[in-house]
Write a protein that holds these residues in place. Structure first.
Motif, PDB file in Angstrom:
ATOM      1  N   ASN A 222       0.910  -1.229   0.051  1.00 55.87           N
ATOM      2  CA  ASN A 222       0.060  -0.002   0.184  1.00 55.87           C
ATOM      3  C   ASN A 222       0.872   1.220   0.006  1.00 55.87           C
ATOM      4  N   SER A 223       1.740   1.086   0.877  1.00 56.68           N
ATOM      5  CA  SER A 223       2.795   2.477   0.957  1.00 56.68           C
ATOM      6  C   SER A 223       3.513   2.839  -0.564  1.00 56.68           C
ATOM      7  N   LEU A 224       3.904   1.664  -1.095  1.00 51.42           N
ATOM      8  CA  LEU A 224       4.425   1.637  -2.628  1.00 51.42           C
ATOM      9  C   LEU A 224       3.208   2.417  -3.423  1.00 51.42           C
ATOM     10  N   ARG A 225       2.009   1.749  -3.542  1.00 52.57           N
ATOM     11  CA  ARG A 225       1.046   2.262  -4.298  1.00 52.57           C
ATOM     12  C   ARG A 225       0.647   3.734  -4.121  1.00 52.57           C
ATOM     13  N   VAL A 226       0.740   4.231  -3.018  1.00 50.10           N
ATOM     14  CA  VAL A 226       0.454   5.703  -2.532  1.00 50.10           C
ATOM     15  C   VAL A 226       1.555   6.538  -3.169  1.00 50.10           C
ATOM     16  N   TYR A 227       2.696   5.964  -2.801  1.00 49.35           N
ATOM     17  CA  TYR A 227       4.104   6.508  -3.440  1.00 49.35           C
ATOM     18  C   TYR A 227       3.848   6.788  -5.054  1.00 49.35           C
ATOM     19  N   LEU A 228       3.546   5.734  -5.703  1.00 50.34           N
ATOM     20  CA  LEU A 228       3.400   5.926  -7.094  1.00 50.34           C
ATOM     21  C   LEU A 228       2.115   6.676  -7.374  1.00 50.34           C
ATOM     22  N   LYS A 229       1.224   6.755  -6.899  1.00 49.42           N
ATOM     23  CA  LYS A 229      -0.093   7.589  -7.127  1.00 49.42           C
ATOM     24  C   LYS A 229       0.512   9.181  -6.920  1.00 49.42           C
ATOM     25  N   ASN A 230       1.380   9.404  -6.049  1.00 50.04           N
ATOM     26  CA  ASN A 230       1.666  10.942  -5.701  1.00 50.04           C
ATOM     27  C   ASN A 230       2.862  11.124  -6.785  1.00 50.04           C
ATOM     28  N   PHE A 231       3.790  10.307  -7.004  1.00 45.12           N
ATOM     29  CA  PHE A 231       4.849  10.592  -7.788  1.00 45.12           C
ATOM     30  C   PHE A 231       5.111   9.892  -9.074  1.00 45.12           C
ATOM     31  N   ASN A 232       4.318   8.987  -9.354  1.00 42.02           N
ATOM     32  CA  ASN A 232       4.313   8.374 -10.718  1.00 42.02           C
ATOM     33  C   ASN A 232       5.221   7.431 -11.107  1.00 42.02           C
ATOM     34  N   GLU A 233       6.316   7.532 -10.673  1.00 38.95           N
ATOM     35  CA  GLU A 233       7.600   6.726 -10.832  1.00 38.95           C
ATOM     36  C   GLU A 233       8.838   6.679  -9.824  1.00 38.95           C
ATOM     37  N   ALA A 234       9.437   5.805  -9.941  1.00 33.33           N
ATOM     38  CA  ALA A 234      10.661   5.599  -8.796  1.00 33.33           C
ATOM     39  C   ALA A 234      11.670   6.619  -9.143  1.00 33.33           C
ATOM     40  N   PHE A 235      12.557   6.858  -8.221  1.00 32.17           N
ATOM     41  CA  PHE A 235      13.823   7.864  -8.467  1.00 32.17           C
ATOM     42  C   PHE A 235      14.923   6.624  -8.815  1.00 32.17           C
ATOM     43  N   ILE A 236      15.571   7.005 -10.014  1.00 33.49           N
ATOM     44  CA  ILE A 236      16.606   6.094 -10.250  1.00 33.49           C
ATOM     45  C   ILE A 236      18.110   6.621  -9.958  1.00 33.49           C
ATOM     46  N   ASP A 237      18.724   5.870  -8.989  1.00 35.66           N
ATOM     47  CA  ASP A 237      19.832   6.332  -8.557  1.00 35.66           C
ATOM     48  C   ASP A 237      21.052   6.026  -9.598  1.00 35.66           C
ATOM     49  N   LYS A 238      22.216   6.675  -9.400  1.00 35.33           N
ATOM     50  CA  LYS A 238      23.432   6.403 -10.271  1.00 35.33           C
ATOM     51  C   LYS A 238      23.959   4.794 -10.692  1.00 35.33           C
ATOM     52  N   ASN A 239      23.354   3.900  -9.824  1.00 36.40           N
ATOM     53  CA  ASN A 239      23.833   2.618  -9.980  1.00 36.40           C
ATOM     54  C   ASN A 239      22.533   1.935 -10.900  1.00 36.40           C
ATOM     55  N   GLY A 240      21.547   2.552 -10.952  1.00 30.81           N
ATOM     56  CA  GLY A 240      20.216   2.121 -11.881  1.00 30.81           C
ATOM     57  C   GLY A 240      19.218   1.714 -10.756  1.00 30.81           C
ATOM     58  N   ALA A 241      19.402   1.471  -9.559  1.00 30.53           N
ATOM     59  CA  ALA A 241      18.470   0.991  -8.428  1.00 30.53           C
ATOM     60  C   ALA A 241      17.102   1.759  -8.476  1.00 30.53           C
ATOM     61  N   LYS A 242      16.027   1.466  -8.119  1.00 35.23           N
ATOM     62  CA  LYS A 242      14.949   2.342  -8.152  1.00 35.23           C
ATOM     63  C   LYS A 242      14.604   2.725  -6.563  1.00 35.23           C
ATOM     64  N   ILE A 243      14.340   4.030  -6.426  1.00 34.45           N
ATOM     65  CA  ILE A 243      14.151   4.197  -4.870  1.00 34.45           C
ATOM     66  C   ILE A 243      12.818   4.848  -4.625  1.00 34.45           C
ATOM     67  N   TYR A 244      12.078   4.354  -3.651  1.00 33.91           N
ATOM     68  CA  TYR A 244      10.733   4.947  -3.268  1.00 33.91           C
ATOM     69  C   TYR A 244      10.846   5.446  -2.041  1.00 33.91           C
ATOM     70  N   GLU A 245      10.592   6.934  -1.647  1.00 32.44           N
ATOM     71  CA  GLU A 245      10.601   7.127  -0.334  1.00 32.44           C
ATOM     72  C   GLU A 245       9.377   7.817   0.153  1.00 32.44           C
ATOM     73  N   TRP A 246       9.037   7.912   1.099  1.00 32.14           N
ATOM     74  CA  TRP A 246       8.112   8.767   1.639  1.00 32.14           C
ATOM     75  C   TRP A 246       8.163   9.182   3.073  1.00 32.14           C
ATOM     76  N   GLU A 247       7.273   9.932   3.714  1.00 35.32           N
ATOM     77  CA  GLU A 247       7.392  10.131   5.088  1.00 35.32           C
ATOM     78  C   GLU A 247       5.991  10.034   5.880  1.00 35.32           C
ATOM     79  N   ASN A 248       5.868   9.452   7.018  1.00 35.76           N
ATOM     80  CA  ASN A 248       4.497   9.088   7.428  1.00 35.76           C
ATOM     81  C   ASN A 248       3.959  10.284   8.389  1.00 35.76           C
ATOM     82  N   ASP A 249       2.779  10.169   8.987  1.00 35.07           N
ATOM     83  CA  ASP A 249       2.362  11.260   9.653  1.00 35.07           C
ATOM     84  C   ASP A 249       3.094  11.886  10.880  1.00 35.07           C
ATOM     85  N   ASP A 250       3.912  10.918  11.362  1.00 28.13           N
ATOM     86  CA  ASP A 250       4.617  10.933  12.584  1.00 28.13           C
ATOM     87  C   ASP A 250       6.035  11.621  11.950  1.00 28.13           C
ATOM     88  N   GLU A 251       6.179  12.085  10.761  1.00 32.40           N
ATOM     89  CA  GLU A 251       7.387  12.463  10.320  1.00 32.40           C
ATOM     90  C   GLU A 251       8.694  11.678  10.290  1.00 32.40           C
TER      91      GLU A 251
END
Length: 193
Positions: free
Chosen positions: A95-124
């Motif tokens: 669910n967290s990944l689906r919410v991320y994709l809803k907000n940001f559409n795609e993962a961030f790809i780092d210099k090594n080609g890994a996909k990164i998904y990041e977020w912050e919860n209500d407790d920061e």
């Protein structure tokens, strides 16, 4: 859509999400080798086989403090560990990944080609999921083939400093959210005076 059709669709989604959660639990703590993480809720609704990544049993090498998958991620479930996550946060990963994709559409790809998904919860508390290509080309007859697997999942709990978002879009989003919250709090304080 009539109520009966709506109810059936809702029940189908609920069963699919329960199956995903059960799969994450069974990979983490039982003998299951892998489970798919649904990419979006429409895939769940329509039983479309599209996955963001496979959550696999993986490994952890204590000597090198390196690993991937559930065996590596379980280290973060230990109370007080660096990057601590709760069991509820792990089981809610899809669910967290689906919410991320809803907000940001795609993962961030780092210099090594890994996909990164990041977020912050209500407790920061900030979270990061890293997926990468599985060199072994993990596939299974019971799942849609996927060569993208979840390498790691952790938070910024118990880290020496707060996690900095790697994705500039995510960073800007939370900076903007914090600014708006600060403005609302100041207005609320003025109103109380």
């Amino acid at each position: 859509m009539n109520f009966k059709d709506f109810l059936q669709k809702f029940q189908d989604i609920e069963r699919s999400l329960q199956k995903e959660t059960r799969g994450i639990y069974n990979v983490s703590f039982n003998a299951k080798r892998a489970t798919p993480i649904q990419k979006d809720i429409e895939a769940v609704e329509n039983a479309v086989i599209t996955y963001i990544a496979m959550y696999v049993r993986g490994f952890h090498l204590k000597r090198r403090n390196k690993g991937k998958g559930a065996e590596h991620i379980k280290l973060h479930l230990e109370k007080g560990s660096e990057g601590e996550i709760t069991l509820e946060e792990l089981l809610n990963l899809g669910n967290s990944l689906r919410v991320y994709l809803k907000n940001f559409n795609e993962a961030f790809i780092d210099k090594n080609g890994a996909k990164i998904y990041e977020w912050e919860n209500d407790d920061e508390v900030r979270f990061r999921v890293i997926t990468d290509i599985d060199e072994q080309g993990h596939t299974s007859t019971t799942f849609h083939s996927s060569n993208e697997i979840i390498i790691s999942f952790y938070s910024d709990r118990n880290l020496s400093q707060r996690m900095e978002f790697k994705n500039p879009k995510v960073k800007a989003y939370y900076e903007n959210t914090q600014s708006q919250t600060s403005i609302l709090n100041q207005a609320h304080k003025r109103k109380q005076k």
